[in-house]
Design a protein around this motif. Sequence first.
Motif, PDB file in Angstrom:
ATOM      1  N   ARG A 285     -62.015 122.911 -94.971  1.00  9.81           N
ATOM      2  CA  ARG A 285     -61.673 121.351 -94.267  1.00  9.81           C
ATOM      3  C   ARG A 285     -63.139 121.005 -93.410  1.00  9.81           C
ATOM      4  O   ARG A 285     -63.774 121.909 -92.862  1.00  9.81           O
ATOM      5  N   GLU A 393     -57.284 122.945 -95.547  1.00 15.13           N
ATOM      6  CA  GLU A 393     -56.581 121.717 -95.115  1.00 15.13           C
ATOM      7  C   GLU A 393     -55.175 122.052 -95.276  1.00 15.13           C
ATOM      8  O   GLU A 393     -54.251 121.432 -94.367  1.00 15.13           O
ATOM      9  N   TYR A 396     -54.286 124.060 -92.317  1.00 13.49           N
ATOM     10  CA  TYR A 396     -53.897 123.205 -91.252  1.00 13.49           C
ATOM     11  C   TYR A 396     -52.688 122.356 -91.088  1.00 13.49           C
ATOM     12  O   TYR A 396     -52.083 122.374 -89.973  1.00 13.49           O
TER      13      TYR A 396
END
Length: 596
Positions: A285, A393, A396
Motif C-alpha cells: 500500500r 491494503e 490495513y
Amino acid sequence: MKVTLSALDTCESSFTPLVVLELAQDVKEETKEWLKNRIISKKEDGGAQLLFRPLLNKYEKETLENQNLYLVGASKITLLLGAEAIGLVKECNDNTMRAFTYGTRHNFKDFDDDNDDFLTVAECQFIIKHELENLRARNEKMIPGYPQAKLYPGKSLLRRLLTSGIVIQVFPLHDNEALKKLEDSWYTRFTLKYQPLDRIRGYFGETIALYFGFLEYFTVALIPMAVIGLPYYLFVWEDYDKYVIFASFNLIWSTVILEVWKRGCANMTYRWGTLVMKRQFEEPRPGFHGVLGINPITGREEPLYPSYKRQLRIYLVSLPFVCLCLYFCLYVMMIYFDMEAWALSLHESSGSEWTSVLLYVPSIIYAIVIEIMNRLYRYAAEFLTSWENHRLESAYQNHLILKVLVFNFLNCFASLFYIAFVLRDMKLLRQSLATLLITSQILNQIMESLLPYWLQKKHHVQVKRKVQALKADIDATVYEQVVLEKEMGTYLLAFETMSVISVVTNCALIGMSPQVNALFPESKLDLILIVVAVEHALLALKFILAFAIPDKPQHIQMKLARLEFESLEALKQQQMKLMAQNLKEESREGNKEEEA
C-alpha cells in the motif's frame, strides 16, 4: 514482445483532466518543478508518465487567488497499460471475464482503437491514483526545497508530500456530462424502480455501487419484518408467546436475506470483474514504509518492514488505546443512566406534561454523544492503523474495520444490553431503542446529506461571483468546477456476527420474561438448560440455512472453475515451453563440447 509504455506513449499538450492535485500556497518553485518532472517522467526513470498542467497560467493566478491547482490526466495508452498493471478484469468477446492485457486488447468486448469508452471514468481515475501513489523515492534524501522533509529509497512521495503539508489534497474530477446522465437515470425522477447499479459502478466504482446496491436490497428485505413486527409493537408487545414466534421468524429471515445478498453480490462482482481479480500478490500500500529491499516471493524491489515491530505497535499501543476508549464509552453510558434516573424521579414527583417529554431528553443527548464519539474514534482508529504500517491494503482495512466495529458495537449497544439484562426494564428498553435509532438516523441525514448540500450551495454562489469577474480568455468552466469540487467533503463478517448475537440475546430475553419464568417456579436450572438448548437449536438452524444456500450461484462457480482450469493450462504450457527451451540450450552446449 512485451509492450512498453515508453515505446508507445506520446506527449499530449491538451488532455481531459481526471484528477486534481492541490498544493499549499507557499510551495517553492523548485519543489513544483521537481514534482512535475517526477509525474511526467518515463517509467524507467522513476516517473509515472502521466499528463500534468496547472489549472491557471501566471496571469490568471495574479487575477484570481493564488490557486496552486494542477490537473492530472493520462494518454489512452498509459491508461490501457495501467489497466494491465493493476490486473483489471474485463469482459471478453466470448462473454468470459479475464485480466486485461494490452497485447490481447482486441479480444475484449467493446474495445476499439478509436473508442475512448472502453475504460470507465472510475477505472481511469483509479489507474491515475495508483500511479501517483506508487511514485517512490529513488536517490533523493529530501524533498527539494524542504530539507526537513526527509526521504529514503522506497518512500511514497505522495504520502510524504501530504504529511509535510506540501500537497493539500488529491481528488478525482467529476465528468459533468456523464454525471448528468447518471442523475437522470437514478434519482432526478421519482419512480419506483431499481437503481442503475452498473452505471453507478461505471462512474463511482465498485465500492460505491455495492454500497447503494446493499442499501436497496436491505431496505426491501426489511419490509416483511416491518409488516409483521408493527402489530407486535402496537398491540401485543407483552405477549411473549407471540414474541417467540416473531423472534424465530427474524432469525430465519435474517439468515436467508444475508445468504441471498451474498449470491446477488457474487453475480454483480463477477460481472464487474472484481470477483475474478487475484489478491495473493498485492502490491504494498502507498502508506507502507520501510527499508528498500527485495521481496523474497515476487523478487521485486519494495520497502521491507519487520513484522515484530508491527506487532509491538499493535499490542503495546493500539490495543491499550482501544481498551481505554471502550472504558470511556462505558463511563459515558453510566452518566446517561444517571440522567435517566434524574429525569424519571423528576417526572414522578411532578407528573406534569413537560416532565413526560423530559423523559426522552437523556436518550436524545446520549444518541448525539454516541455519534460524536463514533466520528472522533474513527479518526483515531485511522491514524493508529496507518501508524501500524501494514504492508497490504487488505490488512490495513481488516484492522481498521475490527477497531471500528468493536468500538461502535459497544458504544451503540452497551446501554441496551445493560437495560435488558441488568435493569430488566423492557419499557425503558423500547424507549431507548426507538430514541437512539430515530435520533441517529436524523443526525446521519443532516451530517451526510443536508449539511454538505447547504455548504456546497453557499460556496457555489461565492465561486460564481468570482467567475463572473474573470477575463474572457480564462477557462471559467473548468476553473469553477475545480474550485467547487476541492471544497467538497470526503465521504462484512459483521452481519454474521450480529446475527449470532441476535440469537443469543433474543433467547436470553425470552428466558428472562415473567411468563417463561412462571413455567419453572421451582428450578431455574431447568429454565437455563432449556433456553441454552433452544439457542443452540436456532443457531444450528441458522448455520444449516447458511450451508444450504451457496454463496455463489452455480453458473458463477462454473465460470470461476473454468477460468481456474484455463489458468492452470496456460501455466503448464508456459512451463513446457520453458523446459523445451532449456533442453535446446543444453543440447547446443553438448554439441559444442563434442565438436571441441
